[in-house]
Design a protein around this motif. Structure first.
Motif, PDB file in Angstrom:
ATOM      1  N   THR A   1      -0.020  58.151 -24.448  1.00 45.32           N
ATOM      2  CA  THR A   1       0.729  59.364 -24.729  1.00 45.32           C
ATOM      3  C   THR A   1      -0.212  60.512 -24.428  1.00 45.32           C
ATOM      4  OG1 THR A   1       1.965  58.227 -26.448  1.00 45.32           O
ATOM      5  CG2 THR A   1       2.052  60.623 -26.441  1.00 45.32           C
ATOM      6  N   ALA A   2      -0.140  60.992 -23.222  1.00 44.68           N
ATOM      7  CA  ALA A   2      -1.038  62.048 -22.729  1.00 44.68           C
ATOM      8  C   ALA A   2      -0.550  62.390 -21.333  1.00 44.68           C
ATOM      9  CB  ALA A   2      -2.473  61.543 -22.654  1.00 44.68           C
ATOM     10  N   ASN A   3      -0.945  63.546 -20.821  1.00 47.69           N
ATOM     11  CA  ASN A   3      -0.626  63.841 -19.428  1.00 47.69           C
ATOM     12  C   ASN A   3      -1.734  63.265 -18.528  1.00 47.69           C
ATOM     13  OD1 ASN A   3      -2.774  65.636 -19.559  1.00 47.69           O
ATOM     14  ND2 ASN A   3      -1.452  67.412 -19.914  1.00 47.69           N
ATOM     15  N   GLY A   4      -1.703  63.609 -17.253  1.00 42.19           N
ATOM     16  CA  GLY A   4      -2.679  63.052 -16.320  1.00 42.19           C
ATOM     17  C   GLY A   4      -4.113  63.386 -16.699  1.00 42.19           C
ATOM     18  N   HIS A   5      -4.338  64.576 -17.272  1.00 43.77           N
ATOM     19  CA  HIS A   5      -5.698  64.932 -17.700  1.00 43.77           C
ATOM     20  C   HIS A   5      -6.188  63.966 -18.780  1.00 43.77           C
ATOM     21  CE1 HIS A   5      -4.723  68.508 -15.491  1.00 43.77           C
ATOM     22  NE2 HIS A   5      -5.780  69.183 -15.867  1.00 43.77           N
ATOM     23  N   GLY A   6      -5.279  63.495 -19.606  1.00 45.11           N
ATOM     24  CA  GLY A   6      -5.659  62.514 -20.625  1.00 45.11           C
ATOM     25  C   GLY A   6      -6.042  61.189 -19.991  1.00 45.11           C
ATOM     26  N   ALA A   7      -5.361  60.846 -18.915  1.00 42.12           N
ATOM     27  CA  ALA A   7      -5.701  59.598 -18.219  1.00 42.12           C
ATOM     28  C   ALA A   7      -7.059  59.722 -17.540  1.00 42.12           C
ATOM     29  CB  ALA A   7      -4.611  59.246 -17.204  1.00 42.12           C
ATOM     30  N   TRP A   8      -7.330  60.899 -16.942  1.00 41.32           N
ATOM     31  CA  TRP A   8      -8.675  61.144 -16.401  1.00 41.32           C
ATOM     32  C   TRP A   8      -9.729  60.903 -17.483  1.00 41.32           C
ATOM     33  CZ3 TRP A   8      -7.892  66.752 -14.021  1.00 41.32           C
ATOM     34  CH2 TRP A   8      -7.273  66.657 -12.753  1.00 41.32           C
ATOM     35  N   GLN A   9      -9.405  61.417 -18.662  1.00 42.73           N
ATOM     36  CA  GLN A   9     -10.356  61.341 -19.764  1.00 42.73           C
ATOM     37  C   GLN A   9     -10.586  59.887 -20.177  1.00 42.73           C
ATOM     38  OE1 GLN A   9     -11.707  64.310 -21.376  1.00 42.73           O
ATOM     39  NE2 GLN A   9     -13.147  62.715 -22.000  1.00 42.73           N
TER      40      GLN A   9
ATOM     41  N   GLU B   1     -14.739  65.996  -3.227  1.00 43.09           N
ATOM     42  CA  GLU B   1     -13.803  67.115  -3.100  1.00 43.09           C
ATOM     43  C   GLU B   1     -12.859  66.956  -1.915  1.00 43.09           C
ATOM     44  OE1 GLU B   1     -16.097  70.970  -5.034  1.00 43.09           O
ATOM     45  OE2 GLU B   1     -15.787  70.818  -2.871  1.00 43.09           O
ATOM     46  N   SER B   2     -11.639  67.397  -2.106  1.00 50.03           N
ATOM     47  CA  SER B   2     -10.634  67.494  -1.037  1.00 50.03           C
ATOM     48  C   SER B   2      -9.432  68.100  -1.713  1.00 50.03           C
ATOM     49  CB  SER B   2     -10.260  66.124  -0.468  1.00 50.03           C
ATOM     50  OG  SER B   2      -9.510  65.369  -1.369  1.00 50.03           O
ATOM     51  N   GLY B   3      -9.126  69.341  -1.338  1.00 46.39           N
ATOM     52  CA  GLY B   3      -8.074  70.024  -2.069  1.00 46.39           C
ATOM     53  C   GLY B   3      -8.588  70.431  -3.439  1.00 46.39           C
ATOM     54  N   LEU B   4      -7.731  70.318  -4.433  1.00 47.53           N
ATOM     55  CA  LEU B   4      -8.048  70.921  -5.725  1.00 47.53           C
ATOM     56  C   LEU B   4      -8.351  69.935  -6.843  1.00 47.53           C
ATOM     57  CD1 LEU B   4      -8.065  73.540  -7.450  1.00 47.53           C
ATOM     58  CD2 LEU B   4      -5.653  73.118  -7.877  1.00 47.53           C
ATOM     59  N   PHE B   5      -7.592  68.862  -6.933  1.00 50.85           N
ATOM     60  CA  PHE B   5      -7.560  68.149  -8.191  1.00 50.85           C
ATOM     61  C   PHE B   5      -8.770  67.264  -8.470  1.00 50.85           C
ATOM     62  CE2 PHE B   5      -3.329  69.813  -7.914  1.00 50.85           C
ATOM     63  CZ  PHE B   5      -3.131  70.240  -9.217  1.00 50.85           C
ATOM     64  N   ALA B   6      -9.439  66.760  -7.442  1.00 52.37           N
ATOM     65  CA  ALA B   6     -10.680  66.036  -7.696  1.00 52.37           C
ATOM     66  C   ALA B   6     -11.674  66.977  -8.367  1.00 52.37           C
ATOM     67  CB  ALA B   6     -11.246  65.478  -6.390  1.00 52.37           C
ATOM     68  N   THR B   7     -11.668  68.217  -7.911  1.00 52.86           N
ATOM     69  CA  THR B   7     -12.582  69.215  -8.483  1.00 52.86           C
ATOM     70  C   THR B   7     -12.265  69.447  -9.960  1.00 52.86           C
ATOM     71  OG1 THR B   7     -12.585  70.224  -6.303  1.00 52.86           O
ATOM     72  CG2 THR B   7     -13.496  71.530  -8.127  1.00 52.86           C
ATOM     73  N   VAL B   8     -11.012  69.569 -10.284  1.00 54.10           N
ATOM     74  CA  VAL B   8     -10.639  69.804 -11.681  1.00 54.10           C
ATOM     75  C   VAL B   8     -11.021  68.587 -12.532  1.00 54.10           C
ATOM     76  CG1 VAL B   8      -8.727  70.303 -13.258  1.00 54.10           C
ATOM     77  CG2 VAL B   8      -8.757  71.340 -10.985  1.00 54.10           C
ATOM     78  N   TRP B   9     -10.817  67.410 -11.992  1.00 57.89           N
ATOM     79  CA  TRP B   9     -11.216  66.195 -12.714  1.00 57.89           C
ATOM     80  C   TRP B   9     -12.738  66.219 -12.958  1.00 57.89           C
ATOM     81  CZ3 TRP B   9     -10.390  60.538 -10.420  1.00 57.89           C
ATOM     82  CH2 TRP B   9     -10.632  59.582 -11.428  1.00 57.89           C
ATOM     83  N   GLY B  10     -13.456  66.636 -11.936  1.00 57.51           N
ATOM     84  CA  GLY B  10     -14.916  66.726 -12.087  1.00 57.51           C
ATOM     85  C   GLY B  10     -15.298  67.738 -13.156  1.00 57.51           C
ATOM     86  N   GLU B  11     -14.641  68.878 -13.148  1.00 61.06           N
ATOM     87  CA  GLU B  11     -14.968  69.911 -14.137  1.00 61.06           C
ATOM     88  C   GLU B  11     -14.670  69.422 -15.547  1.00 61.06           C
ATOM     89  OE1 GLU B  11     -14.117  73.707 -11.151  1.00 61.06           O
ATOM     90  OE2 GLU B  11     -12.616  73.097 -12.643  1.00 61.06           O
ATOM     91  N   GLN B  12     -13.576  68.702 -15.707  1.00 65.30           N
ATOM     92  CA  GLN B  12     -13.263  68.170 -17.036  1.00 65.30           C
ATOM     93  C   GLN B  12     -14.336  67.174 -17.457  1.00 65.30           C
ATOM     94  OE1 GLN B  12      -9.191  66.645 -18.301  1.00 65.30           O
ATOM     95  NE2 GLN B  12     -10.346  64.758 -18.490  1.00 65.30           N
TER      96      GLN B  12
END
Lengths: 391, 391, 391, 391
Positions: free
Chosen positions: C55-63, C80-91
């Motif tokens: 029970t979480a969104n994708g950011h929770g699954a990253w976590q 990196e490629s586009g945006l979301f790998a970067t956001v995952w890295g920052e988290q």
């Protein structure tokens, strides 16, 4: 919660089945659903005759019954008991037929002996049809259809016997062929658990044959034109009532899943026994009492409760505004309320209704013989002990 | 009918609000709904602090509470009472903090004096946080949050006071700021009448300040990153839980339409009084009895009923399979069942539950002190007489 | 109509499945549904490993992916490629791990040679994990996961390989075990056609083994505690996300009814070919063009379209306000829009989107190479001629 | 997607409004909804006359129109054009009236001069009523109601003028009073966006007055009995069609929110122009072509497309089975299909329909004059440029 004598509570699965995008009219799923429902309808009324499904309410089904069987100048005998047979008769009288009422009573059933006597007196067989209701939603009487048929037979009268089982169908046992009923009429919003909007007429051989001499035909309701197999829209008299068809199929599925009509009738009987135990428990000479005097004629789908010195209007208001329970208003002059116990109903829903009525009765300091709901839990408790699956 | 202590019954309007096509993520209606819900959340817990909405269940909210406030090696004192404080403590112990349990009892509340004593003994203030639940869903105890806060204050201890009001929020009065709670935790599926899937954390100033030294940060649950106004997805820690957001907005509307939280609390109190009258009525020395000994600590949202010599498993089976009523199973060793009376509930639903339990008790020949539901109708009747609109 | 790259369109049957009363938590249907969904999840990602449902969104699954595998001080390489790998890295960097970015580009995929070179340089194997996305929702690039795995293998590096397939799962072919992926991460609101609110992590043996040394455990997301069979709530980390579970089961049924994942992947490929034909048709040097330069790396679930001199903001506004079509906004500095073509989509829906975009382009007098939608109908027409059932 | 000429697509909000628990029949919300709908109905047809709402399909509305105005032996003139006027005439002929058909054509409108000539020849004014349809759903012709009225006036004939606007109402401009129509008939499942099940009759003064001599009254459909204000069930001829009433109220709200009928008519015109541009674009001498020869008589709600040498059955099959698009089958002998473009429709839905038909045409190697959908995007593009809000 709504516990009125119809429209009854619509099961979630029926609501879901109805809330769908419109399908193709001419091919695919809709034709299958339509054919399936049509095939299952005769058994619902216990007949091998024809079953018609109309886009109309119960008044429309009344109309189909009379329009396809009567000719101008015919005489019709309406067996009064409660309210709705009378209304059916008044509607019928708007066509060029003569309507005669067999006087009845708001607190009891049609008298078979009186019916027999009137029919015997009709030596020229001017009476073309006898109209009666199975259960009257206003008085909550259940007429003895078998006894009425026997009265007609004893009188040796050829009149068609037409029965409105709008309130009772799929709640109380009803066997059209076995009981000798020529035309039965019902609607979707009671025991069949579908919102109002469609209705049904079942016709046996004698009734179908009467179409030949019927001369007040109404194209939209002409059952002769609906007796074909294909194309399907002819059966529906035009565009079918799609959402209701899907809902009805699901409702019929629910009935089957419960164990078929006998299981459904049994559940209604147990729940009605609980209602009657509660009313009996509450009863006092000056207060609560049954409208229908003879216990044998109290229906299993609705109970009209007379309130004597208790203010029925205030009682219903408290139920509705303070407790979230809508019960039926009494029809007629005496103080009364009605509890609908038809269709999609189980012990928690019914007992919750009874207990809330009891709370409301206490809140107005009504004279009470005792706790009706406590008595009702004994009825349900005994059924549970029997392991019969009353829900 | 389901009368378990959560998930509670979801109102039709909430289900409808959730069953919608997905909107644009970045513009339009969704951003309005998100902002609206966010703005209304602090008042739900009685705080002017921050309110966080997580896509997570209640365990996720527990995690956010501890992850944002504790540092490695911290000691946490968990006030046992029933089951869930213990589970929260065990979850917390999986991080590098030391968890100590203040021993409690399954049949009563946390003892404020014992809490005070333990905190006084902690002269070095090693205890960083005190964890307690407001209402325990298993034992049905309601702890006296005000008394616990007073105990902490009397001990002059600086520990953060974190309270789980998952079961009680929007059922029982809860005033986070007035009562001196630093962190409150709740979820959607009880008093807030939304399916499980989202949860909430409210944090006051002292808790928010603790983030600085918290060194076990979890990116997904880091509340510091969620405190911005825009863009909205940061507040939600990524993609928002769209269907739940629409549902929650509608649930908050329903609460407002009823007259706000005080009206909701009052309704729960009346209905809980009815439950307690019923259990009292059924009680016998060898049979039915309350799990929580002290009447002052029986919660308004769930009641755990001990069944003594009565077979609780068979009782629940009959309710479920024969009567269509699902009641909660007892947690713990003794025979017991639980009645949930939280959220979207009115007199017919609650009384129907009680009457059905009574029928099932009768069906197993349980020893009964009397009709519990009759007693419950007196409670509801008195409330209706008061004209207070308990439904 | 909404044609954004997620949340995708929710099928009516999924919405219906979610809009149901809450069941019992501990017995009956819910446990069956939960077990059924759990059993079917591994195959969705092509693995025989463990599948976790949060029970979480994708950011929770990253976590969950990082919290269960990394230890303090670990180094992580984010491709990196586009945006979301970067956001995952920052988290991920918010925990006590060191995050290093392998530089990438908004218009192309991760370079396998660069990855190999970086890993070869890591002679001490300080890098514990390589993070990449399969399809980036912002740039619409599809990375070549097989090639990235080969690069890691050529470098002989032991890092765990974690892939975010949030955008691509159930749209594009993804074979976790065959492709040598250690951890895969996804969410419900794209190819799985369920509203946002739940997410998924799949873990292979090496990843599961890494839990032993992982020392930043988060109780709520600790996968070790979720690996048990019973009781079910442990698998869900507390109360299950009931409505979403019912929805997901129905969505998995829909996939099976279509012919399984290969049929679904094929449909997405045909529809994506139609999108690409349209964009190709519209293209001019100064106007419309693909964001992703290399055709081999354009994804089958989302297409980012650069608008050159055309005002992308006004274009989207006309689509939305004048024509009822919501397309995705471009992320990044250049003018762009995005068309989502993932999940519950058939030719009428997709072609309607393309034709409406074309109408909007015409309405702003955009320079156009030709009719894109005419070209798209040729692609679909060829697929229909093949009789392959692309819808 | 379904693009048949009715039932049209039902908006989600209408489906939601219908899927509700049954309310009390006699008090509260239902009476408000019923009164609201009744008050808004006259304006929908542009009249200050009476509006009747029946639980019946369109054939039931036809029946009400004739049953309340005709007497036995009356002669009725039916203006053929396409199919449905003929069917209406055949239904009417089942009552004791004489039905005469003014011969028409499947590819064009009713000829006003022919009507005038026939009426002039009726020197004894034996013709009591002239029946015509506004738009014929089979041929897709739109008759010129104003011209037909003028023809009647020029002939100085007193016959009632009854118009079926089942297909056109709330799609095409229709002004009952201004155009001199005496009775208008419609149903719910086309422009009004509600499932089939209810229908409507509007009657002006002359028609209402005709009730006096009408002697084939049908109780269920007797409009005289429905003209009372209270109690409401009389207006509905018995139990109201509750679910449909709630749906209709919402549909009327949607029309108002869009800007009222003029905005709705304009949207239909723009979308119909797009359809016509597409058909024009596809046209070749041996292949695709319009059924209605004269562009001025092509309706804005349905378009019948002749397919010449192209196999229309296979074309429809590919659309339906391969692409998920249901288009209407052609009625009559020539190869044809029909595109419904009525009701709840916006550019993405319509253009998706056209583009999918184009793809299917390409898949069968149909001869095509060019890309019809490309031409349609030009029409929609021009409308968007006008900033008129065509969706």
């Amino acid at each position: 919660m709504v516990a009125i004598p119809g429209p009854s509570i619509i099961p979630d699965r029926v609501l879901e089945a109805m809330a769908r995008p419109m399908p193709d009219l001419y091919e695919g799923e809709l034709t299958t659903v339509g054919a399936d429902v049509r095939a299952r309808l005769p058994a619902v009324a216990g007949t091998e005759g024809e079953a018609f499904l109309l886009t109309a309410n119960g008044h429309g089904a009344w109309q189909m019954a009379t329009s396809n069987t009567l000719a101008r100048g015919d005489r019709v005998l309406v067996c009064e008991s409660g309210l709705f047979a009378t209304v059916w008769g008044e509607q019928t009288a708007r066509s060029d037929v003569e309507v005669e009422f067999l006087p009845g009573d708001f607190r009891g059933p049609v008298d078979p002996d009186a019916l027999e006597a009137r029919l015997r007196a009709d030596v020229d067989h001017e009476i073309a049809a006898v109209l009666a209701v199975h259960v009257d939603t206003a008085s909550s009487v259940r007429n003895d259809v078998v006894a009425l048929r026997a009265a007609i037979d004893r009188a040796g009268h050829p009149a068609l016997f037409m029965v409105d089982c709008i309130a009772s169908l799929a709640c109380e046992r009803f066997e059209m062929d076995e009981w000798g009923v020529d035309v039965a009429v019902a609607a979707s919003q009671k025991g069949l658990m579908v919102p109002p909007g469609i209705s049904f007429v079942w016709a046996g051989e004698r009734a179908l044959a009467a179409h030949d001499r019927a001369d007040m035909r109404v194209g939209y309701l002409d059952w002769q034109k609906r007796r074909v197999r294909e194309p399907q829209y002819l059966y529906f008299g035009g565009t079918p009532p799609i959402a209701h068809l899907y809902g009805l199929r699901t409702a019929l599925d629910l009935i089957e899943e419960e164990g078929g009509l006998p299981a459904v009738w049994h559940r209604h009987e147990v729940l009605a026994d609980a209602v009657r135990a509660a009313v009996e428990g509450w009863s006092t000479p000056e207060g609560i009492g049954f409208n229908i005097v003879d216990p044998a004629h109290r229906s299993n789908c609705v109970t009209t409760v007379r309130t004597g010195s208790i203010d029925a209007v205030e009682l219903r208001r408290r139920c509705r505004e303070e407790a979230g329970l809508v019960i039926g208003l009494g029809i007629g002059d005496a103080g009364a309320f009605r509890i609908g116990h038809m269709g999609h109903l189980n012990p928690p829903m019914l007992l919750g209704t009874l207990a809330t009525v009891e709370a409301a009765l206490r809140s107005v300091d009504a004279p009470l013989g005792g706790s009706g709901v406590a008595a009702a839990t004994e009825v349900i408790g005994a059924a549970l002990a029997g392991g019969e699956g009353s829900a």
